[in-house]
Design a protein around this motif. Structure first.
Motif, PDB file in Angstrom:
ATOM      1  N   SER A  34       0.830  -1.204   0.000  1.00  0.00           N
ATOM      2  CA  SER A  34       0.000   0.000   0.000  1.00  0.00           C
ATOM      3  C   SER A  34       0.863   1.253   0.000  1.00  0.00           C
ATOM      4  O   SER A  34       0.525   2.250  -0.646  1.00  0.00           O
ATOM      5  N   GLY A  35       1.989   1.221   0.725  1.00  0.00           N
ATOM      6  CA  GLY A  35       2.885   2.367   0.738  1.00  0.00           C
ATOM      7  C   GLY A  35       3.466   2.662  -0.633  1.00  0.00           C
ATOM      8  O   GLY A  35       3.578   3.827  -1.043  1.00  0.00           O
ATOM      9  N   VAL A  36       3.820   1.607  -1.356  1.00  0.00           N
ATOM     10  CA  VAL A  36       4.361   1.781  -2.711  1.00  0.00           C
ATOM     11  C   VAL A  36       3.311   2.378  -3.640  1.00  0.00           C
ATOM     12  O   VAL A  36       3.586   3.318  -4.402  1.00  0.00           O
ATOM     13  N   VAL A  37       2.095   1.852  -3.584  1.00  0.00           N
ATOM     14  CA  VAL A  37       1.028   2.347  -4.459  1.00  0.00           C
ATOM     15  C   VAL A  37       0.680   3.794  -4.119  1.00  0.00           C
ATOM     16  O   VAL A  37       0.506   4.635  -5.010  1.00  0.00           O
ATOM     17  N   LEU A  38       0.581   4.109  -2.824  1.00  0.00           N
ATOM     18  CA  LEU A  38       0.260   5.478  -2.415  1.00  0.00           C
ATOM     19  C   LEU A  38       1.341   6.450  -2.857  1.00  0.00           C
ATOM     20  O   LEU A  38       1.042   7.575  -3.287  1.00  0.00           O
ATOM     21  N   LYS A  43       2.767  10.876  -6.360  1.00  0.00           N
ATOM     22  CA  LYS A  43       3.708  11.396  -7.360  1.00  0.00           C
ATOM     23  C   LYS A  43       2.983  11.866  -8.613  1.00  0.00           C
ATOM     24  O   LYS A  43       3.475  12.720  -9.347  1.00  0.00           O
ATOM     25  N   LEU A  44       1.795  11.320  -8.838  1.00  0.00           N
ATOM     26  CA  LEU A  44       0.979  11.755  -9.972  1.00  0.00           C
ATOM     27  C   LEU A  44       0.215  13.034  -9.669  1.00  0.00           C
ATOM     28  O   LEU A  44      -0.510  13.541 -10.529  1.00  0.00           O
ATOM     29  N   GLY A  45       0.336  13.537  -8.458  1.00  0.00           N
ATOM     30  CA  GLY A  45      -0.359  14.762  -8.087  1.00  0.00           C
ATOM     31  C   GLY A  45      -1.694  14.526  -7.424  1.00  0.00           C
ATOM     32  O   GLY A  45      -2.496  15.463  -7.286  1.00  0.00           O
ATOM     33  N   ILE A  46      -1.960  13.300  -7.014  1.00  0.00           N
ATOM     34  CA  ILE A  46      -3.219  12.969  -6.352  1.00  0.00           C
ATOM     35  C   ILE A  46      -3.056  13.182  -4.853  1.00  0.00           C
ATOM     36  O   ILE A  46      -2.049  12.780  -4.263  1.00  0.00           O
ATOM     37  N   LEU A  47      -4.043  13.794  -4.218  1.00  0.00           N
ATOM     38  CA  LEU A  47      -3.984  14.043  -2.783  1.00  0.00           C
ATOM     39  C   LEU A  47      -3.894  12.740  -2.010  1.00  0.00           C
ATOM     40  O   LEU A  47      -4.488  11.728  -2.419  1.00  0.00           O
ATOM     41  N   PRO A  48      -3.168  12.730  -0.884  1.00  0.00           N
ATOM     42  CA  PRO A  48      -2.981  11.487  -0.124  1.00  0.00           C
ATOM     43  C   PRO A  48      -4.284  10.796   0.268  1.00  0.00           C
ATOM     44  O   PRO A  48      -4.404   9.580   0.194  1.00  0.00           O
ATOM     45  N   GLY A  49      -5.274  11.576   0.703  1.00  0.00           N
ATOM     46  CA  GLY A  49      -6.549  10.971   1.075  1.00  0.00           C
ATOM     47  C   GLY A  49      -7.232  10.294  -0.094  1.00  0.00           C
ATOM     48  O   GLY A  49      -7.757   9.182   0.025  1.00  0.00           O
ATOM     49  N   VAL A  50      -7.221  10.958  -1.241  1.00  0.00           N
ATOM     50  CA  VAL A  50      -7.811  10.380  -2.454  1.00  0.00           C
ATOM     51  C   VAL A  50      -7.000   9.174  -2.906  1.00  0.00           C
ATOM     52  O   VAL A  50      -7.565   8.165  -3.349  1.00  0.00           O
ATOM     53  N   ALA A  51      -5.678   9.272  -2.787  1.00  0.00           N
ATOM     54  CA  ALA A  51      -4.810   8.167  -3.200  1.00  0.00           C
ATOM     55  C   ALA A  51      -5.098   6.919  -2.369  1.00  0.00           C
ATOM     56  O   ALA A  51      -5.148   5.801  -2.900  1.00  0.00           O
ATOM     57  N   TYR A  52      -5.301   7.111  -1.064  1.00  0.00           N
ATOM     58  CA  TYR A  52      -5.585   5.962  -0.197  1.00  0.00           C
ATOM     59  C   TYR A  52      -6.938   5.343  -0.562  1.00  0.00           C
ATOM     60  O   TYR A  52      -7.080   4.115  -0.584  1.00  0.00           O
ATOM     61  N   THR A  53      -7.917   6.172  -0.862  1.00  0.00           N
ATOM     62  CA  THR A  53      -9.232   5.665  -1.271  1.00  0.00           C
ATOM     63  C   THR A  53      -9.127   4.873  -2.565  1.00  0.00           C
ATOM     64  O   THR A  53      -9.739   3.802  -2.709  1.00  0.00           O
ATOM     65  N   LEU A  54      -8.349   5.376  -3.514  1.00  0.00           N
ATOM     66  CA  LEU A  54      -8.170   4.675  -4.781  1.00  0.00           C
ATOM     67  C   LEU A  54      -7.473   3.337  -4.576  1.00  0.00           C
ATOM     68  O   LEU A  54      -7.804   2.352  -5.237  1.00  0.00           O
ATOM     69  N   PHE A  55      -6.502   3.306  -3.647  1.00  0.00           N
ATOM     70  CA  PHE A  55      -5.824   2.039  -3.371  1.00  0.00           C
ATOM     71  C   PHE A  55      -6.789   1.011  -2.800  1.00  0.00           C
ATOM     72  O   PHE A  55      -6.777  -0.159  -3.196  1.00  0.00           O
ATOM     73  N   ILE A  56      -7.634   1.423  -1.864  1.00  0.00           N
ATOM     74  CA  ILE A  56      -8.612   0.507  -1.279  1.00  0.00           C
ATOM     75  C   ILE A  56      -9.575   0.007  -2.355  1.00  0.00           C
ATOM     76  O   ILE A  56      -9.913  -1.188  -2.415  1.00  0.00           O
ATOM     77  N   LEU A  57     -10.019   0.916  -3.228  1.00  0.00           N
ATOM     78  CA  LEU A  57     -10.909   0.512  -4.313  1.00  0.00           C
ATOM     79  C   LEU A  57     -10.234  -0.480  -5.250  1.00  0.00           C
ATOM     80  O   LEU A  57     -10.853  -1.456  -5.691  1.00  0.00           O
ATOM     81  N   GLY A 116      -9.586   5.062 -14.777  1.00  0.00           N
ATOM     82  CA  GLY A 116     -10.095   6.316 -14.230  1.00  0.00           C
ATOM     83  C   GLY A 116      -8.985   7.286 -13.889  1.00  0.00           C
ATOM     84  O   GLY A 116      -9.084   8.496 -14.159  1.00  0.00           O
ATOM     85  N   ILE A 117      -7.905   6.774 -13.303  1.00  0.00           N
ATOM     86  CA  ILE A 117      -6.766   7.640 -12.972  1.00  0.00           C
ATOM     87  C   ILE A 117      -6.107   8.172 -14.242  1.00  0.00           C
ATOM     88  O   ILE A 117      -5.734   9.353 -14.319  1.00  0.00           O
ATOM     89  N   ALA A 118      -5.966   7.306 -15.240  1.00  0.00           N
ATOM     90  CA  ALA A 118      -5.365   7.733 -16.513  1.00  0.00           C
ATOM     91  C   ALA A 118      -6.206   8.822 -17.175  1.00  0.00           C
ATOM     92  O   ALA A 118      -5.671   9.814 -17.692  1.00  0.00           O
TER      93      ALA A 118
END
Length: 237
Positions: A34-38, A43-57, A116-118
């Motif tokens: 999860s740390g690697v994905v976050l 690094k893509l400019g996604i906020l940490p909170g949103v990044a964590y939500t995307l990882f869980i999804l 979606g991220i792309a």
């Protein structure tokens, strides 16, 4: 039979300390992953909170396949029927055709989330007026798709499979060469959309002949290709 005789047929239960070590190891692996994905998403400019939500999804969605279409194909089958002559049975081969149904599904974690991220990164390029970077990105996707299609192999009974480390390597190179002011975005987009288009969509005509009851786009052999290719590529550029 005595108690000793039955003990040979049963596996002794795992002790509590061993079970706790296994759970601790799995938790450590999950935390590192999860740390690697976050880190890649941030690094893509996604906020940490949103990044964590995307990882869980993405993690939960990797177990979810949404059926989108059902393909039908016919294949020859050999059956043996018995014919009796003067009371003696004789096996007689008979050829026919059997219908086979293949359900094509879309994996949530391996397709919908990374796509979606792309798309978000592409729309941000449009919003910021980075049209040269956008053209380079589209060119990178085409190149990645062609390379992915060249290495992707239809596996009968499974689906479309491809080498795990090839897509990230191509995406990293494309990010370096065509990334301009934003190499991580170009690497991620080419690593995800390139694999999805080249490995899955360009092999659509072969899917129904693989003999698998269900083929998941972005799942199984291509989850590592679609999802991990973008993540690894972003971390390496």
């Amino acid at each position: 039979m005595g108690r000793t005789g039955y003990s040979r047929f049963f596996i002794p239960p795992v002790s509590i300390p061993v079970l706790l070590l296994i759970l601790l190891f799995l938790l450590l692996v999950f935390t590192l992953f999860s740390g690697v994905v976050l880190a890649a998403f941030v690094k893509l400019g996604i906020l940490p909170g949103v990044a964590y939500t995307l990882f869980i999804l993405a993690f939960i969605g990797s177990f979810i396949n949404i059926p989108v279409v059902e393909e039908r194909t016919y294949e020859p089958v050999l059956t043996i029927r018995e014919v009796r002559f003067m009371g003696i049975p004789y096996p007689v081969p008979s050829f026919g055709w059997a219908e086979r149904k293949v359900v094509v599904a879309v994996n949530v974690g391996g397709t919908l989330v990374p796509v979606g991220i792309a798309l978000y990164e592409i729309l941000r390029m449009l919003y910021l007026g980075q049209f040269t970077l956008l053209l380079n990105t589209l060119f990178a996707v085409i190149i990645a798709a062609l390379f992915s299609n060249a290495v992707a192999k239809p596996v009968r009974g499974l689906g479309i499979a491809m080498p795990m480390f090839f897509p990230p390597l191509i995406a990293v190179i494309l990010g370096w060469l065509l990334g301009g002011i934003n190499p991580p975005a170009v690497a991620y987009i080419s690593g995800t959309l390139g694999v999805l288009i080249g490995a899955d969509l360009m092999n659509w005509g072969k899917i129904k002949n693989l003999g698998a009851p269900m083929v998941s786009i972005g799942g199984a052999g291509t989850f590592d290709g679609v999802f991990l290719a973008g993540v690894i590529a972003v971390l390496l550029v």
